[in-house]
Design a protein around this motif. Structure first.
Motif, PDB file in Angstrom:
ATOM      1  N   THR A  56       0.829  -1.205   0.000  1.00 26.50           N
ATOM      2  CA  THR A  56       0.000   0.000   0.000  1.00 26.50           C
ATOM      3  C   THR A  56       0.864   1.256   0.000  1.00 26.50           C
ATOM      4  O   THR A  56       0.532   2.247  -0.657  1.00 26.50           O
ATOM      5  N   SER A  62      -4.858   2.230  -0.400  1.00 29.61           N
ATOM      6  CA  SER A  62      -5.382   1.056   0.309  1.00 29.61           C
ATOM      7  C   SER A  62      -6.501   0.413  -0.494  1.00 29.61           C
ATOM      8  O   SER A  62      -6.666  -0.817  -0.470  1.00 29.61           O
ATOM      9  N   ALA A  90      -2.785  -2.669   5.014  1.00 32.76           N
ATOM     10  CA  ALA A  90      -3.244  -1.665   4.046  1.00 32.76           C
ATOM     11  C   ALA A  90      -3.702  -0.397   4.756  1.00 32.76           C
ATOM     12  O   ALA A  90      -3.464   0.719   4.275  1.00 32.76           O
TER      13      ALA A  90
END
Length: 311
Positions: A56, A62, A90
């Motif tokens: 991420t 994300s 994430a």
């Protein structure tokens, strides 16, 4: 009022355009490697979380990480249980973008734009990808400055004055604002970026800006949910687990907006950096607290959605 709203819309579109160019550049350099990385290092929750942070942080999204994860689960490359660790990572990795945005006043924007634009004309993937990163970030910084210039004109509008007064008086309502705004524009970074600029210009109080940031964490889940539609049972559970994870985290922290605002003052000197740092703190704490209870969290999601135990 119409002119101000038009300019606000233009700057939002510019911000989203910059994010798109940034992601194109990052995908050009690393997308397929990141996909392989997710599939390879998700066999243990801690490894999955660390992989989610790295992927991420590199992809700067994300939502993108979760869409890839939903896809991998849909084709059987990952299990639902393995996806939870990636999900936790994430949420932490996405804060990298906000940290970059908080430095926008200290970075020379026009050299980034000019150099990035030149590199976009090269066919070599490394040069094109680098150009996309520079030009995308530069465009996002310009949009942030645009939001700042609109802060005072917007503040003069009676309807905005009433709304801001109400939101600043009841900061918890800003969570709903952040959720709805993010669900509409499909970008938690854009929503929090707007809050950053308005906070820096004094339109929002810190508790209200933090509330918008928390709401953005919920609103961003809509993207992964949309990606899961039409997929198999496990892929849909991934999207729902992402929603539950963020909703539970926000509900726990929501009563403490004033305390979080006080803590943010200890973390940095400028309002933009304070909001960015408190976002990191929220997501790190939320993920680390859940990590030891992944089995229970997984069982909770299965129970709520009436599903039997799956692999």
């Amino acid at each position: 009022m119409g002119d101000i709203l038009t300019l606000l819309t233009v700057f939002i579109i510019m911000f989203l355009f910059g994010m798109t160019i940034l992601r194109i550049g990052l995908y050009q350099l690393s997308y397929h490697r990141m996909k392989s990385l997710l599939a390879l290092f998700a066999d243990h929750p801690i490894k999955g979380m660390l992989t989610g942070i790295v992927v991420t942080g590199i992809l700067q999204s994300s939502s993108c990480t979760m869409i890839i994860t939903v896809g991998l689960v849909a084709v059987g490359a990952l299990s639902f249980k393995q996806s939870i660790g990636i999900m936790l990572g994430a949420n932490i990795g996405t804060t990298v973008t906000l940290e970059l945005l908080s430095l926008s006043h200290n970075i020379p924007i026009w050299p980034m734009l000019v150099l990035g634009c030149i590199l976009l004309f090269f066919r070599k993937p490394v040069l094109f990808g680098t150009g996309g990163i520079l030009f995308g970030l530069g465009t996002m910084f310009v949009a942030l400055h645009g939001f700042s210039t609109l802060a005072q004109p917007i503040q003069q509008l009676p309807i905005i004055q009433d709304m801001l007064a109400f939101t600043n008086l009841f900061p918890s309502l800003s969570i709903a604002v952040g959720t709805v705004l993010t669900a509409i524009i499909q970008s938690s970074t854009a929503s929090t970026g707007i809050a950053m600029s308005f906070l820096n210009e004094g339109l929002f109080t810190m508790p209200s800006a933090i509330g918008i940031m928390l709401g953005a964490n919920i609103g961003t889940c809509i993207t992964a949910w949309l990606a899961s539609l039409g997929s198999n049972q496990e892929a849909k559970l991934v999207a729902m687990a992402h929603i539950w994870l963020n909703v539970i985290g926000v509900l726990i922290f929501a009563p403490f907006l004033e305390e979080m605002a006080m803590v943010s003052g200890w973390l940095a000197n400028t309002p933009m950096q304070q909001l960015a740092h408190i976002s990191v703190l929220f997501n790190v704490i939320s993920s680390i607290v859940v990590l030891p209870f992944l089995k229970q969290f997984t069982s909770f999601v299965l129970l709520v959605h009436g599903k039997k135990e799956i692999r």
